[in-house]
Design a protein around this motif. Structure first.
Motif, mmCIF file in Angstrom:
data_model
loop_
_atom_site.group_PDB
_atom_site.id
_atom_site.type_symbol
_atom_site.label_atom_id
_atom_site.label_comp_id
_atom_site.label_asym_id
_atom_site.label_seq_id
_atom_site.Cartn_x
_atom_site.Cartn_y
_atom_site.Cartn_z
ATOM 1 N N SER A 107 35.941 -49.317 -30.969
ATOM 2 C CA SER A 107 35.393 -50.319 -30.061
ATOM 3 C C SER A 107 35.839 -51.719 -30.476
ATOM 4 O O SER A 107 35.716 -52.092 -31.649
ATOM 5 N N PRO A 108 36.342 -52.530 -29.547
ATOM 6 C CA PRO A 108 36.716 -53.905 -29.894
ATOM 7 C C PRO A 108 35.520 -54.779 -30.236
ATOM 8 O O PRO A 108 35.703 -55.898 -30.721
ATOM 9 N N SER A 165 41.776 -52.064 -29.256
ATOM 10 C CA SER A 165 42.467 -52.897 -28.285
ATOM 11 C C SER A 165 41.502 -53.507 -27.283
ATOM 12 O O SER A 165 40.494 -52.906 -26.921
ATOM 13 N N SER A 166 41.840 -54.694 -26.818
ATOM 14 C CA SER A 166 41.153 -55.276 -25.681
ATOM 15 C C SER A 166 41.563 -54.531 -24.422
ATOM 16 O O SER A 166 42.465 -53.682 -24.448
ATOM 17 N N ASN A 167 40.913 -54.827 -23.317
ATOM 18 C CA ASN A 167 41.295 -54.221 -22.036
ATOM 19 C C ASN A 167 42.642 -54.782 -21.604
ATOM 20 O O ASN A 167 42.762 -55.975 -21.319
ATOM 21 N N SER A 206 37.361 -47.743 -24.679
ATOM 22 C CA SER A 206 37.288 -46.992 -25.933
ATOM 23 C C SER A 206 36.135 -46.001 -25.936
ATOM 24 O O SER A 206 36.050 -45.154 -26.828
ATOM 25 N N HIS A 217 43.663 -56.247 -32.427
ATOM 26 C CA HIS A 217 42.425 -56.788 -32.995
ATOM 27 C C HIS A 217 42.610 -57.164 -34.468
ATOM 28 O O HIS A 217 43.073 -56.346 -35.263
ATOM 29 N N THR A 245 34.851 -52.391 -18.285
ATOM 30 C CA THR A 245 34.207 -52.241 -19.584
ATOM 31 C C THR A 245 35.206 -51.635 -20.566
ATOM 32 O O THR A 245 36.212 -51.057 -20.149
ATOM 33 N N PRO A 246 34.977 -51.756 -21.876
ATOM 34 C CA PRO A 246 35.964 -51.252 -22.843
ATOM 35 C C PRO A 246 36.262 -49.770 -22.645
ATOM 36 O O PRO A 246 35.335 -48.954 -22.609
ATOM 37 N N ARG A 301 37.817 -58.352 -18.901
ATOM 38 C CA ARG A 301 36.410 -58.308 -19.318
ATOM 39 C C ARG A 301 35.545 -58.147 -18.074
ATOM 40 O O ARG A 301 36.024 -58.334 -16.942
#
Length: 475
Positions: A77-78, A53-55, A181, A101, A178-179, A204
């Motif tokens: 991680s995206p 997933s994105s943030n 994940s 994603h 930051t991600p 982002r």
């Protein structure tokens, strides 16, 4: 998709994203509904659910929903490409998928985080403490990333350690740009939720937005790794932002670059709190808030035992002497996937970090070197063998070896020494890696050599390559 209730919500905000704000009750309601969707799809206790997933706020409710069912969430991680995702799915045996994603959607039947969430038709029981809760990824020295397994019990201990080390409470405000994940991201989010603190999630990373949010949201604790710290120190308008709400900025992932930290403090008044953790044991050491030091990652947090052993014979060394840092704690991982990687990670019950450092008589821990094989890029661990596998797949590559060279606040830059069997350009090899692997694994330099130095056993002599070609990336 989480509903946007705006000003209609009641209770304190625990999560903010853009102009959307959510209470813990709203997150729990959404998590219950998503858990119902997962249950209808066949997710059961003990299974693993991939999340890419994105943030976004739905990342948070997705994690909570998986846990509602006693399942484990596999955090992808995206930034990963298809080969990396496929490998992660294979070694974890994930049977279900959530996310936004397209790479994951191509490989599995994925439940979209953009779909509406229905009301839950059931109540959910607490998961088994000994069951897997979250799987994150840590690159090993032998190839593609390994999955790090944390149980509900081990992760709960890590959350408690982080809460106590940071003295995080309901009055605190943090932000995540930051991600999430990675282990620090998910740890920050869950710890804040458990404490009732407020989290600002950004889509982002953008330094100006991060600085502006410290000012507008009255952020009390900022999280930083070396590249973020360097960007702050070099930012032309840093003094124009009011950062007085900050209790401190936590520096993690790499030892502190004192000159960078001191520049930020001089320009803003903000102080630093160095800390140390790993995917396998999320909270290892942290500086005392009252008297932090820049020359140490701090002292072991209560509940974590640290010892330093000789790199030659594995026996404990005297205070102040360098050796491998080893750890014991209830927050240590349950093991790796594939399982075969777990045995070598422990020495008589002590987790082997692979990091070189020393522990003085007063308990201050200092890291003095990188792991023997790993390359640290902006806080990410990169396995040389993973990139070598990609390069070996090119028809023109007869042999290769990958190693890191100093790269300032970024940690290290990735360099490949390549022996060829046919004409090929450095640009072509760099593109090959860039197309197959995440952006932070890109090659900064390709060196063409006659042969790769190896031991009779076949092991690459990276030390020899570093001695011959290990000039800093900017030289």
């Amino acid at each position: 998709m989480l509903p946007d209730r705006g000003t209609q919500m009641t209770g304190p905000t625990v999560l903010a994203f853009g102009d959307r704000e959510y209470t813990r009750a709203e997150l729990d309601t959404a998590a219950d509904g998503l858990a119902e969707v997962l249950a209808r799809r066949g997710v059961e206790s003990g299974q693993r659910v991939a999340l890419m997933s994105s943030n976004r706020p739905e990342f948070v409710t997705a994690v909570l929903a998986v846990w509602r069912l006693g399942a484990a969430v596999v955090l992808l991680s995206p930034a990963w490409k298809r080969a990396e995702v496929a490998h992660a799915l294979e070694i974890t045996g994930a049977r279900h998928a959530l996310g936004d994603h397209p790479v994951l959607a191509e490989l599995m039947d994925m439940i979209s985080l953009d779909d509406p969430i229905p009301a839950a038709a059931r109540t959910f029981t607490e998961p088994d403490p000994g069951a897997d809760a979250v799987l994150v990824f840590s690159s090993g020295t032998t190839g593609m990333p390994k999955a790090v397994r944390h149980t509900h019990a081990s992760f709960a201990v890590a959350v408690r350690h982080w809460r106590d080390a940071l003295r995080l409470g309901p009055g605190d405000r943090i932000q995540v740009a930051t991600p999430p994940s990675h282990i620090l991201g998910i740890l920050n989010i869950v710890t804040a939720l458990e404490c009732g603190a407020r989290v600002r999630l950004h889509q982002r990373f953008d330094l100006e937005r991060v600085l502006r949010t410290i000012e507008s949201d009255k952020i009390t604790i900022e999280m930083a790794v070396a590249p973020i710290a360097l960007a702050m120190a070099q930012y032309p308008g840093l003094e124009s932002f009011d950062l007085s709400s900050l209790r401190y900025i936590m520096w993690g992932a790499t030892p502190v670059t004192a000159s960078v930290a001191e520049t930020v403090t001089r320009r803003t008044g903000a102080t630093w709190l160095p800390a140390y953790g790993a995917s396998e044991l999320p909270v290892i050491a942290c500086n005392p808030i009252e008297s932090p030091r820049l020359d140490s990652v701090g002292k072991a947090v209560p509940g974590v035992q640290v010892r330093v052993v000789s790199l030659d014979d594995g026996k404990p060394v005297a205070p102040g002497a360098d050796g491998e840092v080893q750890l014991r704690a209830e927050s240590v991982m349950a093991g790796y996937l594939p399982d075969s990687a777990t045995a070598g990670a422990f020495d008589d019950g002590w987790y082997r970090t692979g990091d070189v450092g020393n522990l003085d008589a007063d308990g201050w821990l200092r890291l003095t070197d990188r792991s023997k094989e790993m390359i640290k890029v902006r806080g990410f661990q990169v396995a040389p063998a993973e990139i070598e596998t990609v390069l070996h797949g090119h028809d023109a590559v007869a042999d290769c070896a990958v190693f890191g060279v100093p790269d300032g606040a970024n940690g290290e830059a990735i360099v490949a020494a390549v022996a060829t069997s046919a004409p090929v350009t450095a640009e072509e090899l760099m593109t090959t890696v860039q197309e197959r692997l995440a952006g932070y694994k890109r090659l900064r330099r390709v060196l063409f050599v006659d042969e790769i130095p190896r031991l009779p056993s076949g092991k690459v002599l990276r030390r020899v390559l570093k001695e011959q070609y290990g000039r800093p990336a900017d030289e």
